[in-house]
Design an enzyme around this catalytic site. Structure first.
Site, PDB file in Angstrom:
ATOM      1  N   ASP A 169       0.856  -1.194   0.000  1.00 44.65           N
ATOM      2  CA  ASP A 169       0.000   0.000   0.000  1.00 44.65           C
ATOM      3  C   ASP A 169       0.895   1.249   0.000  1.00 44.65           C
ATOM      4  O   ASP A 169       1.624   1.493   0.964  1.00 44.65           O
ATOM      5  CB  ASP A 169      -0.860  -0.050   1.266  1.00 44.65           C
ATOM      6  N   VAL A 170       0.803   2.052  -1.057  1.00 45.52           N
ATOM      7  CA  VAL A 170       1.693   3.224  -1.141  1.00 45.52           C
ATOM      8  C   VAL A 170       1.412   4.259  -0.053  1.00 45.52           C
ATOM      9  O   VAL A 170       2.243   5.135   0.188  1.00 45.52           O
ATOM     10  CB  VAL A 170       1.628   3.917  -2.533  1.00 45.52           C
TER      11      VAL A 170
ATOM     12  N   SER B 149      -2.783  14.718 -13.474  1.00 42.21           N
ATOM     13  CA  SER B 149      -4.071  14.667 -14.169  1.00 42.21           C
ATOM     14  C   SER B 149      -4.414  16.039 -14.725  1.00 42.21           C
ATOM     15  O   SER B 149      -3.961  17.071 -14.203  1.00 42.21           O
ATOM     16  CB  SER B 149      -5.173  14.267 -13.180  1.00 42.21           C
TER      17      SER B 149
ATOM     18  N   SER C 193      -6.946  17.065 -13.963  1.00 42.01           N
ATOM     19  CA  SER C 193      -7.597  17.545 -12.741  1.00 42.01           C
ATOM     20  C   SER C 193      -6.665  18.349 -11.838  1.00 42.01           C
ATOM     21  O   SER C 193      -7.107  18.889 -10.830  1.00 42.01           O
ATOM     22  CB  SER C 193      -8.163  16.365 -11.942  1.00 42.01           C
TER      23      SER C 193
ATOM     24  N   GLN D 151     -15.112  15.431  -7.106  1.00 44.39           N
ATOM     25  CA  GLN D 151     -13.674  15.118  -6.962  1.00 44.39           C
ATOM     26  C   GLN D 151     -12.968  16.154  -6.083  1.00 44.39           C
ATOM     27  O   GLN D 151     -11.777  16.407  -6.265  1.00 44.39           O
ATOM     28  CB  GLN D 151     -13.015  15.095  -8.343  1.00 44.39           C
TER      29      GLN D 151
ATOM     30  N   TYR E 297     -10.036  14.766  -4.547  1.00 46.52           N
ATOM     31  CA  TYR E 297      -9.109  14.151  -5.511  1.00 46.52           C
ATOM     32  C   TYR E 297      -8.290  15.191  -6.266  1.00 46.52           C
ATOM     33  O   TYR E 297      -7.067  15.060  -6.386  1.00 46.52           O
ATOM     34  CB  TYR E 297      -9.934  13.299  -6.475  1.00 46.52           C
TER      35      TYR E 297
ATOM     36  N   LYS F  73      -4.020  15.790  -7.154  1.00 49.53           N
ATOM     37  CA  LYS F  73      -3.385  15.782  -8.476  1.00 49.53           C
ATOM     38  C   LYS F  73      -2.635  17.088  -8.726  1.00 49.53           C
ATOM     39  O   LYS F  73      -1.579  17.096  -9.359  1.00 49.53           O
ATOM     40  CB  LYS F  73      -4.446  15.518  -9.547  1.00 49.53           C
TER      41      LYS F  73
ATOM     42  N   THR G 213      -9.496  12.083 -19.585  1.00 44.09           N
ATOM     43  CA  THR G 213     -10.310  10.958 -19.112  1.00 44.09           C
ATOM     44  C   THR G 213      -9.940   9.702 -19.899  1.00 44.09           C
ATOM     45  O   THR G 213     -10.118   9.647 -21.116  1.00 44.09           O
ATOM     46  CB  THR G 213     -11.801  11.284 -19.222  1.00 44.09           C
ATOM     47  N   ILE G 214      -9.426   8.743 -19.150  1.00 46.13           N
ATOM     48  CA  ILE G 214      -8.906   7.504 -19.723  1.00 46.13           C
ATOM     49  C   ILE G 214      -9.785   6.367 -19.194  1.00 46.13           C
ATOM     50  O   ILE G 214     -10.060   6.310 -17.981  1.00 46.13           O
ATOM     51  CB  ILE G 214      -7.434   7.278 -19.254  1.00 46.13           C
TER      52      ILE G 214
ATOM     53  N   ASN H  64     -12.779   4.752 -13.243  1.00 44.06           N
ATOM     54  CA  ASN H  64     -13.978   5.514 -13.605  1.00 44.06           C
ATOM     55  C   ASN H  64     -15.052   4.651 -14.279  1.00 44.06           C
ATOM     56  O   ASN H  64     -15.964   5.191 -14.909  1.00 44.06           O
ATOM     57  CB  ASN H  64     -13.610   6.716 -14.492  1.00 44.06           C
TER      58      ASN H  64
HETATM   59  N1  LIG Z   1      -8.362   7.036 -15.676  1.00 43.92           N
HETATM   60  C1  LIG Z   1      -8.336   8.381 -15.777  1.00 43.92           C
HETATM   61  O1  LIG Z   1      -9.184   9.015 -16.408  1.00 43.92           O
HETATM   62  C2  LIG Z   1      -7.225   9.133 -15.136  1.00 43.92           C
HETATM   63  C3  LIG Z   1      -6.383   8.575 -14.203  1.00 43.92           C
HETATM   64  N2  LIG Z   1      -5.399   9.327 -13.646  1.00 43.92           N
HETATM   65  C4  LIG Z   1      -4.492   8.752 -12.664  1.00 43.92           C
HETATM   66  O2  LIG Z   1      -3.888   7.597 -13.192  1.00 43.92           O
HETATM   67  C5  LIG Z   1      -3.469   6.765 -12.126  1.00 43.92           C
HETATM   68  C6  LIG Z   1      -3.831   5.341 -12.440  1.00 43.92           C
HETATM   69  O3  LIG Z   1      -5.230   5.217 -12.470  1.00 43.92           O
HETATM   70  P1  LIG Z   1      -6.010   4.320 -13.527  1.00 43.92           P
HETATM   71  O4  LIG Z   1      -5.067   3.527 -14.336  1.00 43.92           O
HETATM   72  O5  LIG Z   1      -6.971   5.191 -14.220  1.00 43.92           O
HETATM   73  O6  LIG Z   1      -6.866   3.410 -12.546  1.00 43.92           O
HETATM   74  P2  LIG Z   1      -6.862   1.879 -12.158  1.00 43.92           P
HETATM   75  O7  LIG Z   1      -7.864   1.759 -11.075  1.00 43.92           O
HETATM   76  O8  LIG Z   1      -6.988   1.015 -13.347  1.00 43.92           O
HETATM   77  O9  LIG Z   1      -5.399   1.626 -11.558  1.00 43.92           O
HETATM   78  C7  LIG Z   1      -5.051   2.040 -10.283  1.00 43.92           C
HETATM   79  C8  LIG Z   1      -3.790   1.291  -9.900  1.00 43.92           C
HETATM   80  O10 LIG Z   1      -3.343   1.814  -8.640  1.00 43.92           O
HETATM   81  C9  LIG Z   1      -3.203   0.742  -7.731  1.00 43.92           C
HETATM   82  N3  LIG Z   1      -3.477   1.207  -6.391  1.00 43.92           N
HETATM   83  C10 LIG Z   1      -4.609   1.756  -5.886  1.00 43.92           C
HETATM   84  N4  LIG Z   1      -4.450   2.050  -4.596  1.00 43.92           N
HETATM   85  C11 LIG Z   1      -3.186   1.676  -4.277  1.00 43.92           C
HETATM   86  C12 LIG Z   1      -2.432   1.721  -3.096  1.00 43.92           C
HETATM   87  N5  LIG Z   1      -2.929   2.204  -1.954  1.00 43.92           N
HETATM   88  N6  LIG Z   1      -1.160   1.239  -3.127  1.00 43.92           N
HETATM   89  C13 LIG Z   1      -0.629   0.734  -4.261  1.00 43.92           C
HETATM   90  N7  LIG Z   1      -1.304   0.674  -5.409  1.00 43.92           N
HETATM   91  C14 LIG Z   1      -2.565   1.135  -5.407  1.00 43.92           C
HETATM   92  C15 LIG Z   1      -4.181  -0.316  -8.194  1.00 43.92           C
HETATM   93  O11 LIG Z   1      -3.762  -1.562  -7.681  1.00 43.92           O
HETATM   94  P3  LIG Z   1      -4.809  -2.642  -7.103  1.00 43.92           P
HETATM   95  O12 LIG Z   1      -5.807  -2.888  -8.194  1.00 43.92           O
HETATM   96  O13 LIG Z   1      -3.947  -3.824  -6.823  1.00 43.92           O
HETATM   97  O14 LIG Z   1      -5.424  -2.018  -5.907  1.00 43.92           O
HETATM   98  C16 LIG Z   1      -4.016  -0.194  -9.697  1.00 43.92           C
HETATM   99  O15 LIG Z   1      -2.874  -0.890 -10.096  1.00 43.92           O
HETATM  100  C17 LIG Z   1      -4.112   7.340 -10.859  1.00 43.92           C
HETATM  101  O16 LIG Z   1      -3.147   8.069 -10.130  1.00 43.92           O
HETATM  102  C18 LIG Z   1      -5.169   8.297 -11.396  1.00 43.92           C
HETATM  103  O17 LIG Z   1      -5.404   9.359 -10.524  1.00 43.92           O
HETATM  104  C19 LIG Z   1      -5.182  10.608 -14.000  1.00 43.92           C
HETATM  105  C20 LIG Z   1      -5.997  11.196 -14.915  1.00 43.92           C
HETATM  106  C21 LIG Z   1      -7.075  10.521 -15.540  1.00 43.92           C
HETATM  107  C1  LIG Z   2     -11.293   9.214 -12.566  1.00 49.63           C
HETATM  108  C2  LIG Z   2     -11.748  10.282 -13.494  1.00 49.63           C
HETATM  109  O1  LIG Z   2     -12.553   9.775 -14.490  1.00 49.63           O
HETATM  110  C3  LIG Z   2     -10.596  10.923 -14.167  1.00 49.63           C
HETATM  111  O2  LIG Z   2      -9.593  11.148 -13.219  1.00 49.63           O
HETATM  112  C4  LIG Z   2      -8.947  12.202 -13.592  1.00 49.63           C
HETATM  113  O3  LIG Z   2      -7.934  12.572 -13.033  1.00 49.63           O
HETATM  114  C5  LIG Z   2      -9.581  12.865 -14.745  1.00 49.63           C
HETATM  115  O4  LIG Z   2      -9.729  14.169 -14.485  1.00 49.63           O
HETATM  116  C6  LIG Z   2     -10.900  12.202 -14.861  1.00 49.63           C
HETATM  117  O5  LIG Z   2     -11.859  12.944 -14.168  1.00 49.63           O
END
Ligand SMILES: NC(=O)C1=CN([C@@H]2O[C@H](COP(=O)(O)OP(=O)(O)OC[C@H]3O[C@@H](n4cnc5c(N)ncnc54)[C@H](OP(=O)(O)O)[C@@H]3O)[C@@H](O)[C@H]2O)C=CC1
Ligand SMILES: C[C@H](O)[C@@H]1OC(=O)[C@H](O)[C@@H]1O
Length: 254
Positions: A64-65, A144, A146, A154, A157, A161, A189-190, A195
């Site tokens: 856990d980070v 992000s 964001s 958010q 959140y 970011k 938004t990915i 999400n």
């Molecule tokens: N998707 C989007 O639209 C956007 C995402 N982001 C950022 O991208 C990053 C990745 O998210 P995304 O790929 O979308 O989401 P996912 O939920 O697919 O991935 C999240 C990852 O983070 C891990 N994780 C969550 N909590 C912890 C923790 N406490 N310690 C270690 N690992 C953890 C998860 O591991 P596990 O499953 O094992 O818990 C998983 O591998 C995030 O920081 C998010 O804020 C930024 C902008 C947009």
């Molecule tokens: C989780 C959201 O869909 C995603 O997270 C972000 O950081 C982007 O801004 C989107 O809102």
């Protein structure tokens, strides 16, 4: 051309989504990869297998980070396995959507701890190792869009970011003398697990798509190239920068 040949790349939160795509992207560019994750054992193992299928080495380290010790353990295990750390991609994050006025304290604290404290201690642990090695390095944080704009559900959140974006600016200054570069990517938004529920609402999803000049929401793989580029020597004079990877969403006012 392989941009990360012989490098050791660490990626937090790489069991799914953007982290997984970044880990596999780094392996496609010749890196050995250590991944961190919190819960998803089988997806993490599948990420390791995908990297090994590319002919690269990989380890998965659960932790856990939010706990600062996780960062020390992750870096130590990567050094045990591969001898060094060249790149840290600080990506792990959560976004539990919730209204502001009745936001539970524990949701705010957990989001701050995972997203911001987690990034802080991972970046610090990687930088300590890079300074010890003495040959520089590259840190890429997944911030992000964001960091620049708000979100009604958010409020806990978006400040994390913005904090990650700011962390990269300050560490770029603190670590420049060690030739350690610090940059962030700002995804729009990915489509990922984070999400899935939010975008199950068709109307919201269509609205987000229409706001995006490139006409679609992002895939995790859309982040792999920008992250690999910033990690690599192609970006040798890039530090303290923030790269929007959002299909143009941010600039689309009307
Ligand atoms: N998707 C989007 O639209 C956007 C995402 N982001 C950022 O991208 C990053 C990745 O998210 P995304 O790929 O979308 O989401 P996912 O939920 O697919 O991935 C999240 C990852 O983070 C891990 N994780 C969550 N909590 C912890 C923790 N406490 N310690 C270690 N690992 C953890 C998860 O591991 P596990 O499953 O094992 O818990 C998983 O591998 C995030 O920081 C998010 O804020 C930024 C902008 C947009
Ligand atoms: C989780 C959201 O869909 C995603 O997270 C972000 O950081 C982007 O801004 C989107 O809102």
């Amino acid at each position: 051309m392989k941009l990360l040949e012989g490098k050791t790349v660490l990626v937090t939160g790489a069991s799914t989504g953007i982290g997984r795509a970044a880990a596999i992207g780094a392996a496609q560019h010749g890196a050995n990869v250590a991944i961190n994750y919190a819960n998803s054992d089988s997806p993490a193992q599948s990420c390791v297998e995908a990297i090994e299928a590319l002919g690269q080495r990989a380890i998965a380290v659960k932790g856990d980070v939010a706990d600062p010790q996780t960062a020390q353990d992750f870096v130590a295990k990567a050094v045990d396995a591969f001898g060094k750390v060249d790149v840290m991609v600080s990506n792990a994050g959560i976004c539990p959507f919730h209204a502001f006025l009745d936001m539970p304290v524990d949701v705010v604290e957990r989001t701050f701890k995972v997203n911001l404290h987690g990034a802080y201690f991972m970046v610090q642990a990687a930088a300590q190792q890079m300074v010890k090695q003495g040959h520089g390095g590259s840190i890429v944080a997944v911030s992000s869009i964001s960091a620049l704009v708000g979100g009604e559900y958010q409020t806990h959140y978006t400040p994390t970011k913005a904090g990650v974006h700011s962390l990269m600016q300050s560490t770029a200054i603190a670590l420049g003398k060690h030739n350690i570069r610090c940059n962030s990517v700002l995804p729009g938004t990915i489509l990922t697990e984070i999400n899935k529920d939010d975008l199950a609402d068709d109307e919201k999803r269509r609205y987000m798509e229409q706001r995006t000049p490139l006409g679609r929401l992002g895939a995790p793989e859309d982040l792999a190239g920008p992250i690999v580029f910033l990690a690599s020597d192609m970006a040798a004079y890039v530090t303290g920068a923030a790269l929007l990877v959002d299909g143009g969403m941010y600039v689309n006012l009307q």
